[in-house]
Motif scaffolding. Structure first.
Motif, short mmCIF file in Angstrom:
data_model
loop_
_atom_site.label_atom_id
_atom_site.label_comp_id
_atom_site.label_asym_id
_atom_site.label_seq_id
_atom_site.Cartn_x
_atom_site.Cartn_y
_atom_site.Cartn_z
N ALA A 49 27.39 20.65 -12.33
CA ALA A 49 27.69 20.50 -13.76
C ALA A 49 29.06 19.88 -13.98
N SER A 50 29.98 20.10 -13.03
CA SER A 50 31.33 19.55 -13.18
C SER A 50 31.35 18.03 -13.06
N VAL A 51 30.29 17.45 -12.49
CA VAL A 51 30.18 15.99 -12.39
C VAL A 51 29.03 15.47 -13.25
N PRO A 122 37.02 24.54 -6.65
CA PRO A 122 36.79 25.72 -7.49
C PRO A 122 38.09 26.25 -8.09
N VAL A 123 37.97 26.88 -9.25
CA VAL A 123 39.11 27.55 -9.88
C VAL A 123 38.67 28.96 -10.26
N TYR A 124 39.62 29.89 -10.25
CA TYR A 124 39.28 31.29 -10.53
C TYR A 124 40.48 31.97 -11.18
N GLY A 125 40.20 32.78 -12.21
CA GLY A 125 41.28 33.47 -12.91
C GLY A 125 40.76 34.63 -13.73
N ALA A 126 41.54 35.03 -14.72
CA ALA A 126 41.20 36.18 -15.56
C ALA A 126 41.24 35.80 -17.02
N GLY A 127 40.23 36.24 -17.76
CA GLY A 127 40.20 36.04 -19.21
C GLY A 127 40.65 37.30 -19.92
N LEU A 128 40.11 37.54 -21.10
CA LEU A 128 40.47 38.73 -21.87
C LEU A 128 39.77 39.97 -21.33
N TRP A 129 38.45 39.85 -21.06
CA TRP A 129 37.65 41.01 -20.69
C TRP A 129 37.20 41.01 -19.23
N GLY A 130 37.50 39.99 -18.52
CA GLY A 130 37.05 39.95 -17.13
C GLY A 130 37.35 38.62 -16.49
N PRO A 131 36.79 38.38 -15.31
CA PRO A 131 37.07 37.14 -14.59
C PRO A 131 36.49 35.91 -15.28
N ILE A 132 37.17 34.80 -15.11
CA ILE A 132 36.68 33.49 -15.52
C ILE A 132 36.77 32.58 -14.30
N TRP A 133 35.94 31.58 -14.25
CA TRP A 133 35.94 30.70 -13.08
C TRP A 133 35.36 29.35 -13.47
N GLY A 134 35.37 28.45 -12.52
CA GLY A 134 34.80 27.14 -12.81
C GLY A 134 34.98 26.18 -11.66
N TYR A 135 34.65 24.91 -11.93
CA TYR A 135 34.79 23.84 -10.95
C TYR A 135 35.35 22.61 -11.66
N VAL A 136 36.31 21.96 -11.02
CA VAL A 136 36.94 20.77 -11.59
C VAL A 136 36.74 19.62 -10.63
N ALA A 137 36.22 18.51 -11.15
CA ALA A 137 35.95 17.32 -10.33
C ALA A 137 37.03 16.27 -10.58
N PHE A 138 37.51 15.66 -9.49
CA PHE A 138 38.59 14.68 -9.58
C PHE A 138 38.12 13.31 -9.07
N ASP A 139 38.72 12.28 -9.66
CA ASP A 139 38.51 10.93 -9.15
C ASP A 139 39.15 10.82 -7.77
N ALA A 140 38.88 9.69 -7.10
CA ALA A 140 39.40 9.49 -5.75
C ALA A 140 40.92 9.37 -5.71
N ASN A 141 41.57 9.22 -6.87
CA ASN A 141 43.03 9.13 -6.88
C ASN A 141 43.69 10.50 -6.76
N ASN A 143 44.09 12.75 -8.95
CA ASN A 143 44.92 13.04 -10.11
C ASN A 143 44.10 13.19 -11.39
N THR A 144 43.19 12.27 -11.62
CA THR A 144 42.45 12.23 -12.88
C THR A 144 41.18 13.08 -12.82
N ILE A 145 41.03 13.94 -13.81
CA ILE A 145 39.85 14.81 -13.87
C ILE A 145 38.64 14.01 -14.34
N TYR A 146 37.57 14.09 -13.57
CA TYR A 146 36.32 13.42 -13.91
C TYR A 146 35.45 14.32 -14.78
N GLY A 147 35.48 15.61 -14.52
CA GLY A 147 34.68 16.55 -15.29
C GLY A 147 35.08 17.97 -14.94
#
Length: 270
Positions: A49-51, A122-141, A143-147
């Motif tokens: 989904a991140s891409v 992957p990224v992982y952290g804490a929200g208000l009521w519990g854990p939050i997480w996700g995935y961040v996609a980067f271009d080949a540079n 630096n730039t987030i693709y999604g």
């Protein structure tokens, strides 16, 4: 045995508990493989989904994942690949995020997309009521987030839970995590009117201040250990671009200044 006696009642209760326990254990063991498969497929779906890749009706998420994820590996704080037998897919980010950055195992998924290969972390952290997480996609540079894709365990519907909606996630596309000087700045998640200068930002979810702050901290804490890896990506792309723009001297002109004079050489892709 007297069925009305206390001993009979105790024995009957023990036997009943043992039988029910055995039945539940057998059912659990029988369903466990399917449960693990469903968990794995949900994780694969989040990564893709991140891409911006999602399975169509009747399409196998596992096959789609194997088709697009061309490589997966683990890197360390210095950006080098870690030589071990552990599968990046099995890394528990909830445990890794508690370690010092220098000791973390950092999974990377290299994904083939219509826009070229992207690098998902992957990224992982804490929200208000519990854990939050996700995935961040980067271009080949590097630096730039693709999604980006984010999820949560128990944030408030309509408020903090909005981090899992496209309206929030799509803001990250095209944002840079390094400033013009090359310093790591991550992404600020701010209220309207509080936009910072000199670093990338997105607007926080309305009514979800603490969750939005959690996303900001999650991104910084999770992405910072990848700095060396991202720098390696940038260096690799720079070399590729230089090679792609290399000037090729036509055969017969090497070392011949008289013949080369006045010749306009054109960059040629290698």
């Amino acid at each position: 045995m007297n069925k009305n006696s206390n001993i009979y009642t105790i024995i009957y209760s023990i036997v009943l508990v043992v039988v029910v326990g055995v039945v539940l254990s057998v059912v659990y063991q029988a369903l466990r493989p399917k449960q693990l498969e469903n968990i794995a497929n949900d994780t694969k779906k989040q990564i893709l989904a991140s891409v911006h890749i999602s399975p169509q009706k009747g399409e196998s998420i596992s096959e789609l994942f194997n088709e697009h994820i061309v490589s997966s590996y683990i890197v360390n704080f210095t950006g080098d690949r870690v030589n071990n037998t552990e599968n990046p897919f099995d890394i528990n980010m909830a445990l890794e995020i508690k370690k010092p950055a220098e000791e973390r195992l950092l999974p990377v998924y290299e994904c083939s997309t219509p826009d070229g290969n992207k690098f998902i972390v992957p990224v992982y952290g804490a929200g208000l009521w519990g854990p939050i997480w996700g995935y961040v996609a980067f271009d080949a540079n590097g630096n730039t987030i693709y999604g980006a894709y984010f999820s949560h365990q128990g944030e408030t519907p309509g408020l903090g839970a909005e981090i899992e909606k496209p309206a929030f996630q799509n803001q990250f596309e095209g944002k840079d995590i390094f400033d013009s000087k090359g310093d790591f700045t991550s992404i600020a998640v701010v209220k309207t009117g509080k936009e910072p200068q000199g670093k990338a930002w997105v607007h926080a979810v309305s009514g979800g201040t603490i969750t939005s702050q959690g996303v900001q901290k999650m991104l910084y804490n999770s992405l910072e250990p990848y700095m060396a890896f991202f720098a390696n990506l940038a260096d690799t792309q720079s070399v590729v671009l230089q090679e792609g723009n290399a000037t090729v001297v036509p055969e017969g002109f090497e070392g011949d200044e008289d013949n080369a004079e006045g010749l306009q050489l054109q960059p040629q892709e290698l």
